[in-house]
Scaffold this active site. Structure first.
Site, short mmCIF file in Angstrom:
data_model
loop_
_atom_site.label_atom_id
_atom_site.label_comp_id
_atom_site.label_asym_id
_atom_site.label_seq_id
_atom_site.Cartn_x
_atom_site.Cartn_y
_atom_site.Cartn_z
CE1 TYR A 195 -2.96 2.98 0.42
CE2 TYR A 195 -1.88 3.72 2.21
CZ TYR A 195 -2.53 3.99 1.79
OH TYR A 195 -3.49 4.99 1.77
CG HIS A 244 -4.23 0.90 2.72
ND1 HIS A 244 -5.11 0.28 2.12
CD2 HIS A 244 -5.16 2.01 3.46
CE1 HIS A 244 -5.91 1.78 1.22
NE2 HIS A 244 -5.80 2.57 2.59
#
Ligand code: MG
Length: 444
Positions: A195, A244
């Site tokens: 991410y 995330h």
């Protein structure tokens, strides 16, 4: 009754007769001004740099009095448009535009089933437009309507990233050189879809064609990254990191403990909203500060975490919770419980939404930090008067309302889909999928 009491006061010399007459004139003018009524509700859908942005424009029956609100849920942006046009527009036309909380409650309850991302964003578009209208009526920026400044400007963090650790360090140094005191750091894992970072050219063995992500590979790399950042960037820089929600709950507990020596400003979204019961376990085992809430839609999610002091920063996407009206209440609840704010603020929040974040940041005592976005030229072409980002601080516009005008002709130049590529275009701005080596889907 009011006239008599003012004159009585004048007689008692508390104010002069001239002042009493002036006050009476103001009071009469206020009584005589009818409430503006909602005449039309329109949607501006635009994607100046590929990210789909949705903004509601509320027009009143008073000449030149209108407002804008952010309704951006970029992954399902097309669905927010009919939610506003087909449901909220007929519900709102003719209603008074000066009763913000009342209208919020009415919209919220009118769908019976509530707290979903599409409907909450639609409500937010109207809610923030009502605040813009009230600011324009008063001739004041919205932060003044919330009580005025608690601070001069809004301290922000920037996004440093790279495919490997030296690249992240260089990227972070760039932010520090531009005046930032807080930097979020994300590093790629070779060949994997990490991410907020690159992946390099390495090929990973896998049983499918989708992007791949292995939680254990990420965890080892993230701990090394944070150790390197603390050693190479010094003690004075504040470090943030976003998980995330990609790892299992017990891996999140382990990560929060392992990074404790590197003194993070916060560790973001270590758990998914479905696993919020695990925050208690993280709290009991480590003093690493925790930020959570980007994916929250419902009071059922944020209320227990704030009430039980299980997080340090609440980071809701303001339009996802229904706009400024609910979020100023969430901030007030956080203040009582020692939880600070860190509203979600990437490129898939419209500049109107950023202005709403900044109004809350300035006016709420328990402000923590603000995620920042360097508005590209095309975004500034459509949204004129974007908040200013200087030396790692956001500065609010001093113009009434949000201080932003939307150039609707420019917005039309950038329709949804025009600048998108690959799966984003294929899925109408939606995201694709990420899988483990064996093909198991993981959270985005
Ligand atoms: Mg995040």
């Amino acid at each position: 009754m009011r006239r008599r009491s003012l004159l009585q006061l004048a007689g008692a010399s508390a104010i002069t007769a001239r002042e009493a007459a002036a006050q009476e004139k103001v009071a009469r003018a206020t009584r005589a001004t009818p409430s503006p009524r909602i005449k039309d509700v329109q949607v501006i859908a635009t994607a100046p740099v590929g990210l789909r942005l949705v903004v509601v424009k509320l027009i009143t029956d008073q000449d030149g009095l209108y407002g804008y609100g952010c309704a951006t849920y970029t992954q399902r942006a097309d669905l927010v448009v009919p939610a506003v046009e087909r449901y909220l527009r007929p519900f709102l036309i003719g209603k008074p535009a000066d009763r913000i909380d009342d209208l919020w409650q009415a919209m919220y309850n009118s769908s019976y089933w509530r707290n979903g991302p599409v409907l909450n964003n639609a409500i937010s578009g109207v809610d923030q437009a009502l605040w813009d209208i009230k600011g324009r009526q008063a001739g004041l920026p919205v932060y003044q309507l919330l009580g005025g400044k608690c601070r001069e400007a809004v301290d922000c963090y920037g996004h440093a990233s790279g495919a490997d650790i030296p690249q992240v360090i260089e990227s972070a140094k760039g932010f520090i050189a531009r005046g930032f005191r807080h930097v979020r750091v994300q590093v790629g894992v070779p060949g994997q879809a990490g991410y907020g970072s690159g992946r390099g050219d390495v090929q990973v063995e896998k049983l499918h064609n989708a992007p791949v992500f292995e939680p254990e590979s990420y965890l080892k790399r993230a701990v090394k990254l944070l150790e390197s950042c603390r050693n190479l960037l010094g003690d004075d820089i504040e470090l943030l990191h976003d998980v995330h929600e990609r790892i299992s709950p017990i891996q999140a507990v382990r990560l929060a403990k392992e990074v404790e020596p590197f003194r993070l400003f916060f560790l973001e979204d270590p758990l998914s909203p479905e696993d919020i019961e695990w925050f208690r376990m993280i709290r009991q085992q480590t003093s690493t500060p925790i930020a959570m809430g980007e994916l929250f839609n419902s009071p059922h999610e944020w209320t227990p975490l704030i009430r039980d002091r299980l997080i340090d920063y609440i980071r809701i996407h303001v339009s996802q919770a229904g706009g400024l009206t609910p979020c100023r209440k969430i901030a007030a609840m956080g203040e009582m419980m020692g939880v600070k704010t860190a509203w979600h603020g990437p490129g898939d929040v419209s500049p109107i939404g950023h202005a709403a974040n900044i109004a809350l940041d300035l006016a709420c005592y328990n402000f923590g930090i603000q995620e920042s976005y360097n508005f590209p030229e095309r975004v500034k072409e459509v949204f004129q008067g974007c908040p200013e980002l200087k030396n790692g601080y956001y500065y609010a516009s001093e113009a009434p309302g949000w201080g932003i005008e939307v150039d609707e002709a420019a917005a039309k130049k950038y329709p949804f889909g025009a600048s998108e590529r690959g799966t984003q275009q294929q899925y109408n701005g939606g995201w694709g999928e990420i899988r483990r080596r064996d093909g198991t889907i993981i959270k985005q």
